[in-house]
Design a protein around this motif. Structure first.
Motif, mmCIF file in Angstrom:
data_model
loop_
_atom_site.group_PDB
_atom_site.id
_atom_site.type_symbol
_atom_site.label_atom_id
_atom_site.label_comp_id
_atom_site.label_asym_id
_atom_site.label_seq_id
_atom_site.Cartn_x
_atom_site.Cartn_y
_atom_site.Cartn_z
ATOM 1 N N PHE A 38 0.835 -1.194 0.000
ATOM 2 C CA PHE A 38 0.000 0.000 0.000
ATOM 3 C C PHE A 38 0.868 1.241 0.000
ATOM 4 C CE2 PHE A 38 0.382 -1.670 4.248
ATOM 5 C CZ PHE A 38 0.880 -0.596 4.951
ATOM 6 N N ASN A 48 3.444 3.781 -1.626
ATOM 7 C CA ASN A 48 3.918 4.218 -2.930
ATOM 8 C C ASN A 48 5.373 4.593 -2.806
ATOM 9 O OD1 ASN A 48 1.686 4.238 -4.829
ATOM 10 N ND2 ASN A 48 0.748 5.633 -3.339
ATOM 11 N N HIS A 56 -1.167 6.228 2.443
ATOM 12 C CA HIS A 56 -1.160 6.221 0.987
ATOM 13 C C HIS A 56 -0.357 7.403 0.446
ATOM 14 C CE1 HIS A 56 -2.670 6.131 -3.102
ATOM 15 N NE2 HIS A 56 -3.106 7.358 -2.954
ATOM 16 N N ARG A 98 2.310 10.141 -0.573
ATOM 17 C CA ARG A 98 3.721 10.021 -0.969
ATOM 18 C C ARG A 98 4.637 10.842 -0.064
ATOM 19 N NH1 ARG A 98 2.625 10.678 -7.352
ATOM 20 N NH2 ARG A 98 1.645 8.660 -7.634
ATOM 21 N N SER A 128 -6.640 1.476 1.456
ATOM 22 C CA SER A 128 -5.605 2.201 0.698
ATOM 23 C C SER A 128 -5.373 1.598 -0.678
ATOM 24 C CB SER A 128 -4.294 2.396 1.441
ATOM 25 O OG SER A 128 -3.904 1.391 2.207
ATOM 26 N N SER A 129 -5.668 0.289 -0.831
ATOM 27 C CA SER A 129 -5.512 -0.234 -2.187
ATOM 28 C C SER A 129 -6.603 0.328 -3.091
ATOM 29 C CB SER A 129 -5.521 -1.766 -2.185
ATOM 30 O OG SER A 129 -6.785 -2.242 -1.857
ATOM 31 N N LYS A 137 -5.543 3.789 -4.397
ATOM 32 C CA LYS A 137 -4.605 3.763 -5.517
ATOM 33 C C LYS A 137 -5.289 4.042 -6.841
ATOM 34 C CE LYS A 137 -1.021 0.655 -3.991
ATOM 35 N NZ LYS A 137 -0.728 -0.764 -4.014
ATOM 36 N N TYR A 142 -3.677 10.543 -8.413
ATOM 37 C CA TYR A 142 -2.929 11.322 -7.432
ATOM 38 C C TYR A 142 -2.916 12.806 -7.791
ATOM 39 C CZ TYR A 142 0.165 11.357 -3.415
ATOM 40 O OH TYR A 142 0.675 11.539 -2.163
#
Lengths: 314, 302
Positions: free
Chosen positions: A3, A5, B109, B111, B167-168, B171, B175
């Motif tokens: 999960f 990135n 999630h 970045r 969180s999957s 995806k 973003y």
């Protein structure tokens, strides 16, 4: 488990990063309290904290007793039964309950009448939403010696003589009741995921196979099954990693005064000895023993899985 | 999805019923019967007059109808108390747990999350290792959650497994949406509440459904972590009636002619029926959820 990135590694502290850091930290604090602190509680297994009023104090200042609690459990007159029930029931449930939903999904897919298919699926899924008290209670009632329908049916189809009866509450039927109940309750729901995978199989394959003269069993065996194999592998490993986590709520419902020798598992034993009889240290040790056995089984099955399918959990 | 695939198939000219079909449909019919009959059995048992039912042989319809068993159960104040507690814990539990878990999932999630690797492993570790029943019980007692309504809510606030599922799903959300919102000056909280939560509805519905089912059906935590009657849940109340055959507390002050018409079996059937009605009523809604993408999204790849 990806999960995360992959992003820039450099941390820039801005108002926004502080906000998300706090959100992630909230989760971590929760886990620290509810998952990591109990791990330290395992120390209680090596201390003298049985019958203590303040277990926290027993944990912090209690006397070290070494493996005494483990030895006591191994010498318990029930030890062999409990261990056998826990491992036996789990392995049997894995061996029967794991393939059942796959078979069910395969045969459900063969029902060409979509309305029938949908109706069967709806009914099959329903028991998942009932609690174990309700579902188990109903099954026990059906098997009742005097009022239930199981005995009349068995007499009707000639398995039992007119004066014979089976009592499903007896110890020798305990495993049967537990396994059949989980089969009836779980098969429909678990098959949903396989049905979804089957829907994704390329329809052209079936047409080609039909032209080549393949029958329906051939198609199921040589097309459908290999196509859903990746899904099957994933769920096999998931169910193996949950081994020995047998649901307390499930088995407790099926226990009665006469079938304990075949229905007592570690989870129910820990509840009775630990919570009701307040043997805190002793049952912590029993719980730890279960984790160790589960871990050994996990490593063993991972080894087997890697040998057979080339895939493992780790 | 199903209809589309059905449409792609070449239309059949003639329907042929093979032996295989006959066996398949018969077996499936028997399976459906095995699952449906028990429900019918309990329903007619609960509507039967007790003494007559005790004679056995009531399998299709009650011989002597009676609503006395329901009268006994419905007079029991513990039923209402249990129902209230169960509804409260289900609603509160689902809302708080979804908000908390979705929030943490949002952060995980992201970045830009500092110390991302640490958080990642800190979460994963708990999936494989735990303390066990008694250490957890000890923790509940030490935190003052024992015999406290919050014991139903707080320990279920967060689940690593649900966090991974949510969180999957995140995806699949571009973003760039998040970055664009930041450029417009939105804070992370705003992006989470205004963009991610609404977009994640399908997965939240699915995860929420499972949390709700867990709350509704649980009796284990009542057994372990509570001692006072006021905190008994519906399933615990049921468990006592069904497996321990303890009569409802109201049975002492009921007129004898009502009690005469019941036995503990018919009373427990009535309790089972009453407790299952909400599930039965909600099932069509639940089913829609099951067959929408949510349940299978993220779990099947390829």
């Amino acid at each position: 488990m990806s999960f995360a990135n992959d992003g820039p590694k450099k941390t820039r502290w801005t108002k926004n990063t502080v906000q998300i850091f706090c959100m992630a930290l909230a989760g971590a604090v929760f886990l620290f309290v509810f998952a990591y602190i109990p791990m330290f509680g395992i120390l209680l297994a090596f201390k003298d904290g049985d019958k203590e009023l303040n277990i926290l104090q027993a944990l912090l200042t209690g006397e070290w007793v070494g493996p005494e609690h483990f030895v006591r459990f191994f010498n318990d007159y029930n030890f062999k039964n409990i261990l056998l029930n826990t491992i036996g029931l789990n392995l049997l449930m894995l061996a029967i309950n794991f393939p059942a939903p796959i078979l069910f999904a395969l045969f459900l897919n063969e029902m060409k009448n979509k309305r029938c298919q949908r109706a069967v699926q709806s009914v099959a899924i329903f028991p998942t939403f009932l609690s174990w008290v309700v579902f188990g209670g109903i099954l026990i009632a059906l098997g009742d010696v005097n009022l239930g329908i199981v005995n009349p049916i068995l007499r009707g189809i000639g398995i039992l003589g007119q004066d014979e009866y089976v009592n499903l509450g007896e110890a020798k039927y305990a495993w049967f009741m537990i396994i059949v109940s989980s089969l009836l309750k779980g098969t429909g729901w678990s098959s949903v995921i396989y049905s979804a995978a089957i829907l994704g199989v390329d329809r052209d394959l079936y047409e080609a196979a039909t032209l080549d003269g393949a029958g329906r069993f051939r198609q199921m065996w040589n097309i459908t099954l290999p196509s859903i194999a990746p899904t099957v592998t994933v769920f096999f490993l998931l169910s193996v990693s949950g081994l020995l986590n047998n649901s307390f709520e499930h088995i407790y419902v099926f226990q009665n005064a006469v079938n304990l020798s075949m229905s007592e598992v570690i989870a129910t034993y820990v509840y009775k000895q630990g919570i009701s009889n307040r043997l805190y240290s002793y049952t912590t040790a029993v719980g730890l023993f279960q984790s160790v056995v589960a871990f050994i089984l996990l490593v063993a099955s991972n080894f087997v899985s890697k040998k057979i399918t080339g895939k493992g959990i780790y | 999805m199903k209809q589309r695939i059905a449409a792609e198939r070449p239309p059949k000219k003639k329907k042929k019923i093979t032996l295989f079909d006959a066996v398949l449909y018969t077996v499936m019919f028997l399976f459906v019967l095995t699952l449906l009959y028990p429900l019918w059995y309990v329903l007619i048992g609960s509507l039967s007059e007790g003494q007559d039912y005790n004679g056995g042989g009531v399998f299709l319809l009650p011989r002597v109808w009676s609503l006395s068993s329901y009268q006994v159960v419905f007079r029991d104040s513990e039923l209402y108390m249990g129902f209230l507690i169960t509804v409260a814990r289900t609603v509160l539990g689902v809302v708080t747990s979804l908000l908390f878990t979705a929030g943490v999932a949002y952060a995980m999630h992201s970045r830009e999350l500092p110390a991302k690797n640490f958080f990642h492993w800190f979460n994963l570790f708990t999936l494989f290792f735990g303390g066990g029943t008694i250490p957890f019980f000890l923790l509940i007692v030490s935190l003052g959650l024992y015999d406290n309504f919050l014991v139903y809510i707080v320990p279920g606030l967060y689940s690593v497994y649900n966090m991974i599922v949510i969180s999957s799903f995140y995806k699949g959300i571009p973003y760039e949406l998040r970055e664009a919102a930041h450029i417009d000056g939105a804070s992370e909280f705003t992006v989470f509440f205004m963009i991610y939560l609404p977009l994640a509805k399908p997965v939240l519905a699915t995860v929420g459904l499972w949390i709700a089912v867990g709350h509704w059906n649980s009796y284990y935590d009542t057994m372990l972590y509570t001692s006072s009657k006021e905190l008994h849940t519906l399933q615990y109340y049921l468990m006592r009636i069904v497996t321990l055959s303890s009569l409802p507390s109201s049975s002492g002050n009921l007129p004898p002619e009502v009690l005469q018409d019941t036995i503990s079996t018919t009373i427990s059937y009535a309790a089972i029926v009453i407790a299952s009605i909400p599930v039965l009523c909600l099932y069509p809604v639940v089913q829609k959820l099951c067959f929408s993408q949510g349940v299978t999204a993220g779990s099947v790849k390829g």
